[in-house]
Design a protein around this motif. Structure first.
Motif, PDB file in Angstrom:
ATOM      1  N   GLN A  18       0.829  -1.205   0.000  1.00  0.00           N
ATOM      2  CA  GLN A  18       0.000   0.000   0.000  1.00  0.00           C
ATOM      3  C   GLN A  18       0.866   1.259   0.000  1.00  0.00           C
ATOM      4  O   GLN A  18       0.605   2.218  -0.730  1.00  0.00           O
ATOM      5  CB  GLN A  18      -0.873  -0.002   1.254  1.00  0.00           C
ATOM      6  N   LEU A  19       1.916   1.242   0.811  1.00  0.00           N
ATOM      7  CA  LEU A  19       2.851   2.371   0.830  1.00  0.00           C
ATOM      8  C   LEU A  19       3.488   2.532  -0.549  1.00  0.00           C
ATOM      9  O   LEU A  19       3.618   3.641  -1.074  1.00  0.00           O
ATOM     10  CB  LEU A  19       3.935   2.148   1.892  1.00  0.00           C
ATOM     11  N   ALA A  20       3.856   1.408  -1.145  1.00  0.00           N
ATOM     12  CA  ALA A  20       4.488   1.440  -2.463  1.00  0.00           C
ATOM     13  C   ALA A  20       3.564   2.074  -3.500  1.00  0.00           C
ATOM     14  O   ALA A  20       3.992   2.872  -4.334  1.00  0.00           O
ATOM     15  CB  ALA A  20       4.884   0.027  -2.887  1.00  0.00           C
ATOM     16  N   ALA A  21       2.281   1.744  -3.421  1.00  0.00           N
ATOM     17  CA  ALA A  21       1.312   2.292  -4.370  1.00  0.00           C
ATOM     18  C   ALA A  21       1.211   3.810  -4.193  1.00  0.00           C
ATOM     19  O   ALA A  21       1.156   4.561  -5.162  1.00  0.00           O
ATOM     20  CB  ALA A  21      -0.049   1.635  -4.162  1.00  0.00           C
ATOM     21  N   ARG A  22       1.219   4.243  -2.931  1.00  0.00           N
ATOM     22  CA  ARG A  22       1.166   5.680  -2.648  1.00  0.00           C
ATOM     23  C   ARG A  22       2.421   6.369  -3.179  1.00  0.00           C
ATOM     24  O   ARG A  22       2.373   7.449  -3.753  1.00  0.00           O
ATOM     25  CB  ARG A  22       1.076   5.861  -1.136  1.00  0.00           C
ATOM     26  N   MET A  23       3.544   5.716  -2.990  1.00  0.00           N
ATOM     27  CA  MET A  23       4.808   6.264  -3.488  1.00  0.00           C
ATOM     28  C   MET A  23       4.763   6.410  -5.008  1.00  0.00           C
ATOM     29  O   MET A  23       5.271   7.374  -5.565  1.00  0.00           O
ATOM     30  CB  MET A  23       5.975   5.354  -3.090  1.00  0.00           C
ATOM     31  N   ALA A  24       4.143   5.427  -5.674  1.00  0.00           N
ATOM     32  CA  ALA A  24       4.054   5.470  -7.141  1.00  0.00           C
ATOM     33  C   ALA A  24       3.138   6.609  -7.569  1.00  0.00           C
ATOM     34  O   ALA A  24       3.436   7.344  -8.516  1.00  0.00           O
ATOM     35  CB  ALA A  24       3.549   4.133  -7.672  1.00  0.00           C
ATOM     36  N   GLN A  25       2.022   6.781  -6.846  1.00  0.00           N
ATOM     37  CA  GLN A  25       1.069   7.835  -7.216  1.00  0.00           C
ATOM     38  C   GLN A  25       1.653   9.222  -7.030  1.00  0.00           C
ATOM     39  O   GLN A  25       1.238  10.167  -7.691  1.00  0.00           O
ATOM     40  CB  GLN A  25      -0.206   7.703  -6.372  1.00  0.00           C
ATOM     41  N   CYS A  26       2.618   9.351  -6.134  1.00  0.00           N
ATOM     42  CA  CYS A  26       3.177  10.670  -5.821  1.00  0.00           C
ATOM     43  C   CYS A  26       4.410  11.014  -6.654  1.00  0.00           C
ATOM     44  O   CYS A  26       5.033  12.062  -6.449  1.00  0.00           O
ATOM     45  CB  CYS A  26       3.521  10.734  -4.335  1.00  0.00           C
ATOM     46  N   LEU A  27       4.781  10.144  -7.582  1.00  0.00           N
ATOM     47  CA  LEU A  27       5.963  10.424  -8.405  1.00  0.00           C
ATOM     48  C   LEU A  27       5.757  11.695  -9.218  1.00  0.00           C
ATOM     49  O   LEU A  27       4.642  11.974  -9.660  1.00  0.00           O
ATOM     50  CB  LEU A  27       6.224   9.261  -9.364  1.00  0.00           C
ATOM     51  N   PRO A 149      12.941  17.646  -6.217  1.00  0.00           N
ATOM     52  CA  PRO A 149      11.846  16.713  -6.553  1.00  0.00           C
ATOM     53  C   PRO A 149      11.703  15.614  -5.495  1.00  0.00           C
ATOM     54  O   PRO A 149      10.589  15.174  -5.194  1.00  0.00           O
ATOM     55  CB  PRO A 149      12.281  16.112  -7.897  1.00  0.00           C
ATOM     56  N   GLY A 150      12.821  15.205  -4.916  1.00  0.00           N
ATOM     57  CA  GLY A 150      12.786  14.192  -3.859  1.00  0.00           C
ATOM     58  C   GLY A 150      12.026  14.689  -2.642  1.00  0.00           C
ATOM     59  O   GLY A 150      11.230  13.962  -2.047  1.00  0.00           O
ATOM     60  N   ARG A 151      12.258  15.936  -2.285  1.00  0.00           N
ATOM     61  CA  ARG A 151      11.536  16.536  -1.140  1.00  0.00           C
ATOM     62  C   ARG A 151      10.043  16.564  -1.392  1.00  0.00           C
ATOM     63  O   ARG A 151       9.243  16.229  -0.526  1.00  0.00           O
ATOM     64  CB  ARG A 151      12.004  17.981  -0.918  1.00  0.00           C
ATOM     65  N   ALA A 152       9.682  16.983  -2.592  1.00  0.00           N
ATOM     66  CA  ALA A 152       8.254  17.067  -2.933  1.00  0.00           C
ATOM     67  C   ALA A 152       7.618  15.681  -2.857  1.00  0.00           C
ATOM     68  O   ALA A 152       6.500  15.510  -2.356  1.00  0.00           O
ATOM     69  CB  ALA A 152       8.088  17.661  -4.330  1.00  0.00           C
ATOM     70  N   TRP A 153       8.361  14.685  -3.313  1.00  0.00           N
ATOM     71  CA  TRP A 153       7.848  13.319  -3.323  1.00  0.00           C
ATOM     72  C   TRP A 153       7.665  12.787  -1.900  1.00  0.00           C
ATOM     73  O   TRP A 153       6.617  12.225  -1.560  1.00  0.00           O
ATOM     74  CB  TRP A 153       8.805  12.427  -4.123  1.00  0.00           C
ATOM     75  N   VAL A 154       8.669  12.985  -1.069  1.00  0.00           N
ATOM     76  CA  VAL A 154       8.590  12.493   0.314  1.00  0.00           C
ATOM     77  C   VAL A 154       7.441  13.189   1.045  1.00  0.00           C
ATOM     78  O   VAL A 154       6.649  12.552   1.730  1.00  0.00           O
ATOM     79  CB  VAL A 154       9.926  12.717   1.073  1.00  0.00           C
ATOM     80  N   ARG A 155       7.354  14.497   0.853  1.00  0.00           N
ATOM     81  CA  ARG A 155       6.269  15.255   1.489  1.00  0.00           C
ATOM     82  C   ARG A 155       4.909  14.717   1.040  1.00  0.00           C
ATOM     83  O   ARG A 155       4.020  14.500   1.846  1.00  0.00           O
ATOM     84  CB  ARG A 155       6.376  16.730   1.133  1.00  0.00           C
ATOM     85  N   ALA A 156       4.783  14.519  -0.262  1.00  0.00           N
ATOM     86  CA  ALA A 156       3.485  14.102  -0.811  1.00  0.00           C
ATOM     87  C   ALA A 156       3.061  12.736  -0.276  1.00  0.00           C
ATOM     88  O   ALA A 156       1.943  12.565   0.188  1.00  0.00           O
ATOM     89  CB  ALA A 156       3.546  14.088  -2.330  1.00  0.00           C
ATOM     90  N   HIS A 157       3.962  11.762  -0.298  1.00  0.00           N
ATOM     91  CA  HIS A 157       3.480  10.435   0.112  1.00  0.00           C
ATOM     92  C   HIS A 157       3.435  10.257   1.617  1.00  0.00           C
ATOM     93  O   HIS A 157       2.741   9.392   2.128  1.00  0.00           O
ATOM     94  CB  HIS A 157       4.239   9.296  -0.586  1.00  0.00           C
TER      95      HIS A 157
END
Ligand code: ADP
Ligand code: MG
Length: 163
Positions: A18-27, A149-157
């Motif tokens: 589930q976390l992985a799916a969220r990580m994918a959606q936030c790319l 971009p990494g910061r935005a991704w971590v924040r988002a997921h």
């Protein structure tokens, strides 16, 4: 520049997926490849996380660590995903021989297991590092951003609990 997520506790494999799916959606949607290093001992869940992200990106086939060679490439609807597992890397020459630069232009996402085994240059730099460890129950995941971009991704997921 660096940003760390709080620890995320994942009691079981479905929670990890589930976390992985969220990580994918936030790319990020940009064409530039996004690079994630996956760090953690053997059996902590690096390949599981990779599989979860690839599933969420639309890959239907089997996702496992490449047994022959160190690299696997998947064509997903949104662009290619490159999965590297350097556990069996024996020398820097072997890494050079993979010709990673040729994979870079058309790829959307890189997931790299055991990046710490690549010494010196040779790997694209990480936008984010995902640290996975065994916890009392399940696994503990912490994300470290290394680029904007990494910061935005971590924040988002981390903000989106996905429940
Ligand atoms: P690695 O690629 O890090 O060597 P794998 O993903 O191949 O690890 O294997 C991880 C193992 O841990 C799998 O058996 C998987 O079912 C299990 N696993 C993954 N996530 C969790 C979790 N959150 N809690 C408990 N077990 C997990
Ligand atoms: Mg693995």
């Amino acid at each position: 520049m660096s940003l760390e997520s709080p620890d995320i506790l994942l009691p079981d494999e479905p929670a990890m997926l589930q976390l992985a799916a969220r990580m994918a959606q936030c790319l990020p949607t940009s064409r530039q490849p996004f690079v994630i290093y996956l760090q953690g001992d053997l059996g902590t869940g690096k390949t599981t996380l990779t599989r979860g992200m690839l599933r969420a990106l639309g890959e239907r086939g089997a996702v496992r660590s490449p047994t022959y060679g160190l690299i696997a490439q998947y064509g997903t609807p949104d662009g290619a995903v490159v999965h590297l597992d350097l556990y069996r890397l024996r020398s820097p020459v072997e890494l050079q021989q993979l010709g990673l630069v040729d994979y870079l232009p058309d790829s959307r996402l890189w997931l790299i297991e055991w990046p710490e085994l690549a010494t010196g240059e040779g790997l694209p730099p990480a936008d984010a590092v995902v640290h996975i460890a065994v916890a009392a129950q399940g696994r503990r995941v912490r994300c470290e951003a290394r680029t904007e971009p990494g910061r935005a991704w971590v924040r988002a997921h981390s903000a989106d609990t996905g429940s």
